[in-house]
Design a protein around this motif. Sequence first.
Motif, PDB file in Angstrom:
ATOM      1  N   ILE A 146      16.924  42.255  29.221  1.00 23.08           N
ATOM      2  CA  ILE A 146      18.021  41.892  28.315  1.00 23.08           C
ATOM      3  C   ILE A 146      17.719  40.589  27.579  1.00 23.08           C
ATOM      4  O   ILE A 146      18.158  40.387  26.447  1.00 23.08           O
ATOM      5  N   ALA A 147      16.964  39.704  28.223  1.00 26.16           N
ATOM      6  CA  ALA A 147      16.620  38.428  27.588  1.00 26.16           C
ATOM      7  C   ALA A 147      15.471  38.565  26.604  1.00 26.16           C
ATOM      8  O   ALA A 147      15.067  37.581  25.974  1.00 26.16           O
ATOM      9  N   ASP A 148      14.938  39.777  26.446  1.00 23.68           N
ATOM     10  CA  ASP A 148      13.759  40.021  25.613  1.00 23.68           C
ATOM     11  C   ASP A 148      14.162  40.244  24.156  1.00 23.68           C
ATOM     12  O   ASP A 148      14.105  41.361  23.639  1.00 23.68           O
ATOM     13  N   GLY A 149      14.606  39.187  23.486  1.00 25.89           N
ATOM     14  CA  GLY A 149      14.981  39.298  22.077  1.00 25.89           C
ATOM     15  C   GLY A 149      16.473  39.503  21.880  1.00 25.89           C
ATOM     16  O   GLY A 149      17.248  39.633  22.832  1.00 25.89           O
ATOM     17  N   TYR A 150      16.873  39.570  20.614  1.00 19.01           N
ATOM     18  CA  TYR A 150      18.299  39.650  20.302  1.00 19.01           C
ATOM     19  C   TYR A 150      18.852  41.071  20.371  1.00 19.01           C
ATOM     20  O   TYR A 150      20.048  41.274  20.610  1.00 19.01           O
ATOM     21  N   ARG A 151      17.989  42.086  20.170  1.00 18.85           N
ATOM     22  CA  ARG A 151      18.483  43.460  20.115  1.00 18.85           C
ATOM     23  C   ARG A 151      19.110  43.923  21.429  1.00 18.85           C
ATOM     24  O   ARG A 151      20.194  44.516  21.417  1.00 18.85           O
ATOM     25  N   PRO A 152      18.458  43.687  22.574  1.00 19.27           N
ATOM     26  CA  PRO A 152      19.109  44.105  23.821  1.00 19.27           C
ATOM     27  C   PRO A 152      20.467  43.437  24.035  1.00 19.27           C
ATOM     28  O   PRO A 152      21.395  44.060  24.565  1.00 19.27           O
ATOM     29  N   ARG A 153      20.589  42.183  23.619  1.00 23.43           N
ATOM     30  CA  ARG A 153      21.872  41.484  23.764  1.00 23.43           C
ATOM     31  C   ARG A 153      22.936  42.119  22.873  1.00 23.43           C
ATOM     32  O   ARG A 153      24.088  42.305  23.284  1.00 23.43           O
ATOM     33  N   LEU A 154      22.556  42.435  21.637  1.00 24.25           N
ATOM     34  CA  LEU A 154      23.492  43.108  20.741  1.00 24.25           C
ATOM     35  C   LEU A 154      23.870  44.483  21.291  1.00 24.25           C
ATOM     36  O   LEU A 154      25.035  44.897  21.221  1.00 24.25           O
ATOM     37  N   ASN A 155      22.878  45.180  21.828  1.00 31.03           N
ATOM     38  CA  ASN A 155      23.161  46.497  22.404  1.00 31.03           C
ATOM     39  C   ASN A 155      24.165  46.398  23.542  1.00 31.03           C
ATOM     40  O   ASN A 155      25.050  47.247  23.677  1.00 31.03           O
ATOM     41  N   SER A 156      24.034  45.359  24.377  1.00 31.94           N
ATOM     42  CA  SER A 156      24.952  45.210  25.510  1.00 31.94           C
ATOM     43  C   SER A 156      26.387  44.971  25.032  1.00 31.94           C
ATOM     44  O   SER A 156      27.339  45.461  25.642  1.00 31.94           O
ATOM     45  N   ILE A 157      26.546  44.239  23.924  1.00 31.46           N
ATOM     46  CA  ILE A 157      27.887  44.057  23.352  1.00 31.46           C
ATOM     47  C   ILE A 157      28.430  45.402  22.884  1.00 31.46           C
ATOM     48  O   ILE A 157      29.612  45.728  23.079  1.00 31.46           O
ATOM     49  N   GLY A 158      27.542  46.196  22.270  1.00 32.11           N
ATOM     50  CA  GLY A 158      27.955  47.535  21.843  1.00 32.11           C
ATOM     51  C   GLY A 158      28.402  48.402  23.001  1.00 32.11           C
ATOM     52  O   GLY A 158      29.379  49.145  22.909  1.00 32.11           O
ATOM     53  N   TYR A 159      27.695  48.300  24.137  1.00 36.91           N
ATOM     54  CA  TYR A 159      28.089  49.074  25.308  1.00 36.91           C
ATOM     55  C   TYR A 159      29.487  48.661  25.777  1.00 36.91           C
ATOM     56  O   TYR A 159      30.282  49.496  26.223  1.00 36.91           O
ATOM     57  N   GLY A 160      29.765  47.352  25.701  1.00 36.56           N
ATOM     58  CA  GLY A 160      31.099  46.877  26.074  1.00 36.56           C
ATOM     59  C   GLY A 160      32.179  47.446  25.173  1.00 36.56           C
ATOM     60  O   GLY A 160      33.266  47.809  25.636  1.00 36.56           O
ATOM     61  N   LEU A 161      31.877  47.534  23.872  1.00 32.32           N
ATOM     62  CA  LEU A 161      32.837  48.130  22.937  1.00 32.32           C
ATOM     63  C   LEU A 161      33.054  49.609  23.260  1.00 32.32           C
ATOM     64  O   LEU A 161      34.204  50.087  23.289  1.00 32.32           O
ATOM     65  N   SER A 162      31.976  50.340  23.512  1.00 32.21           N
ATOM     66  CA  SER A 162      32.100  51.762  23.844  1.00 32.21           C
ATOM     67  C   SER A 162      32.892  51.959  25.131  1.00 32.21           C
ATOM     68  O   SER A 162      33.682  52.901  25.249  1.00 32.21           O
ATOM     69  N   SER A 163      32.696  51.061  26.094  1.00 30.31           N
ATOM     70  CA  SER A 163      33.397  51.161  27.371  1.00 30.31           C
ATOM     71  C   SER A 163      34.835  50.665  27.284  1.00 30.31           C
ATOM     72  O   SER A 163      35.561  50.722  28.270  1.00 30.31           O
ATOM     73  N   SER A 164      35.223  50.190  26.111  1.00 25.74           N
ATOM     74  CA  SER A 164      36.612  49.762  25.895  1.00 25.74           C
ATOM     75  C   SER A 164      37.328  50.675  24.909  1.00 25.74           C
ATOM     76  O   SER A 164      38.422  50.361  24.448  1.00 25.74           O
ATOM     77  N   GLY A 165      36.703  51.800  24.570  1.00 32.91           N
ATOM     78  CA  GLY A 165      37.357  52.796  23.739  1.00 32.91           C
ATOM     79  C   GLY A 165      37.013  52.735  22.270  1.00 32.91           C
ATOM     80  O   GLY A 165      37.578  53.483  21.472  1.00 32.91           O
ATOM     81  N   PHE A 166      36.079  51.852  21.871  1.00 32.28           N
ATOM     82  CA  PHE A 166      35.747  51.715  20.445  1.00 32.28           C
ATOM     83  C   PHE A 166      34.310  52.147  20.206  1.00 32.28           C
ATOM     84  O   PHE A 166      33.368  51.487  20.642  1.00 32.28           O
ATOM     85  N   ASN A 167      34.143  53.262  19.503  1.00 37.82           N
ATOM     86  CA  ASN A 167      32.824  53.818  19.220  1.00 37.82           C
ATOM     87  C   ASN A 167      32.519  53.946  17.728  1.00 37.82           C
ATOM     88  O   ASN A 167      31.397  54.301  17.369  1.00 37.82           O
ATOM     89  N   PHE A 168      33.480  53.673  16.872  1.00 33.40           N
ATOM     90  CA  PHE A 168      33.265  53.844  15.436  1.00 33.40           C
ATOM     91  C   PHE A 168      32.106  52.988  14.923  1.00 33.40           C
ATOM     92  O   PHE A 168      31.454  53.337  13.934  1.00 33.40           O
TER      93      PHE A 168
END
Length: 545
Positions: free
Chosen positions: A340-362
């Motif tokens: 996850i610390a390997d660049g900015y993309r994995p960090r951004l992806n993890s935020i996206g996973y949080g959004l998906s797990s909170s009901g927001f996928n748009f």
Amino acid sequence: MTIGRIMQLGRLGKNCAPVSFSLGEQSLNCLSPEKRSFIFLIVLLHTFFFWLQGAVIWADASSYINISDALLTSQRGVGIITGEPLWWHNYVPLGLPLLWNALALLPVKLIWPCLAVGQHAIAASALVYCTRSFYSAWPSRWFAVAAVVLCLIPFYQSMHNALLTESLASSFLLISLGTSVGAINSRSMSARASVLFCICIFFATQLRSTVAVFCLGIAFATLIRQGRLLSGNLVAFSLVFIFGILLFPSIRALDGGEFIFPRLGPSKLWAGLYANPNPSPELTERFRSYQLPPSISAERLLKEGASFGDVTTIMRSWIDAGASNTEAIGKIEDMGRALIADGYRPRLNSIGYGLSSSGFNFYLLALPADYEIFRGFNGRKLFAHERNHYLYLSWVRPNVGAFDSQIAEFFEKDGKSELHRLFAASMKPYFRSQPTYLHFIMGLVAYIPLDLFFLLSLAASAVLLRKDVLLGSIFLGIPLINIYITGSSLFADVRYSYALLGTFLFSIATCVALLPLPPTPVLLQISAIVKRNFSFARKGGELQK
């Protein structure tokens, strides 16, 4: 307008000029939470979905039953002290495994009906209690509308028919929310409210720790509102939370094992490899230093990802080499953190996973077609996956044949325990194929995206911050905390948004009910809150009048 003035308007009730319908009073009696007809409507909807959806299963029930089996078997070391269930699911608390052990004592044909009826009854009671609490503070039928809409969502109803933690955990969250609002006009925390908060916090820790954090936060916000943050209740709620979180790890330690604080363990590496599909070359050298087994090279791991079996093999090789469970879990989590610390993309992806797990996928639909947000998935592919998973969990148009194959894979194949087979035998008779016209009705509701509720709730919470900063903070804080926790866990699963459904709808209803209140600058509200709490602290427990 000060916080005291807002509370005065709450006590006056009708002076808040709640929004009402233009239809006649008699025709809307069932939407008055004070009426028995409202209770009857909620019970009727729960009964309808109990009959309509029948038994609901998901593979994760197998993980809970692994712990149930470990608690009962004479060789309790496997799953409690060591072994794959401990490595993968040490964060699973005692609640559901103990519940299954109790249900297993019943005749097979009674197990699922008792489970489902019990969860529906608790959920209906919690919903009625929460709705009436809101209505008592601000008399508006929009709260009843929120409750009815919640009961019409197939996703909400299906979890009450399943052996999963979602149903009971969400019920305790609604009770906490209702208890907080019920104390809105009180200058002190009643014994009843204190006990209810302690019950909700403790049982939530035994079901879903994320929901326990929500319940604890709501309890703290209630104390802040009353100007009693620095009180005995603060200590009591904190101790109940800590005791609940540490209960199972302490039992393991007392049973001769290691004290392992609940953590993701192997899931961190498995999910990290999916969150970072294009790792940097520097990670290869770092992964080589972890002494991986000969069958799993660092190059293969980073290029192809890992199966559950691969990660288990890595764990077992370290344990066999003399590492403790704690050391092996810490080592494999370190590999996951490196991904996850390997660049900015994995960090951004993890935020996206949080959004998906909170009901927001748009947001997934806005990603470039060549952006790999999850190994093997671009945005549109992951959006379709999450949508199909949501419809599956909503139990819309169930395919009994597909359920039978899942039962065979996770509960009946060779090596599965008697408790797993008992689960299969207790569920199979209650799988239902629904009539075509009911498919259509359920589909209409299920196809309303959760994203809509998520966005409306955020907007409502923002408005509420100007009306009542603490209430707005509760409704805004719950999804934000969920985004952070689930994003940090690297899981993109709509199931983790289940507990938020009630808070989404009640935040929207509260916003509508409080629209007539004039806004108050947020800083002025915060200043009043700080003054009340610091005044209380200086006076040694006496609330300033």
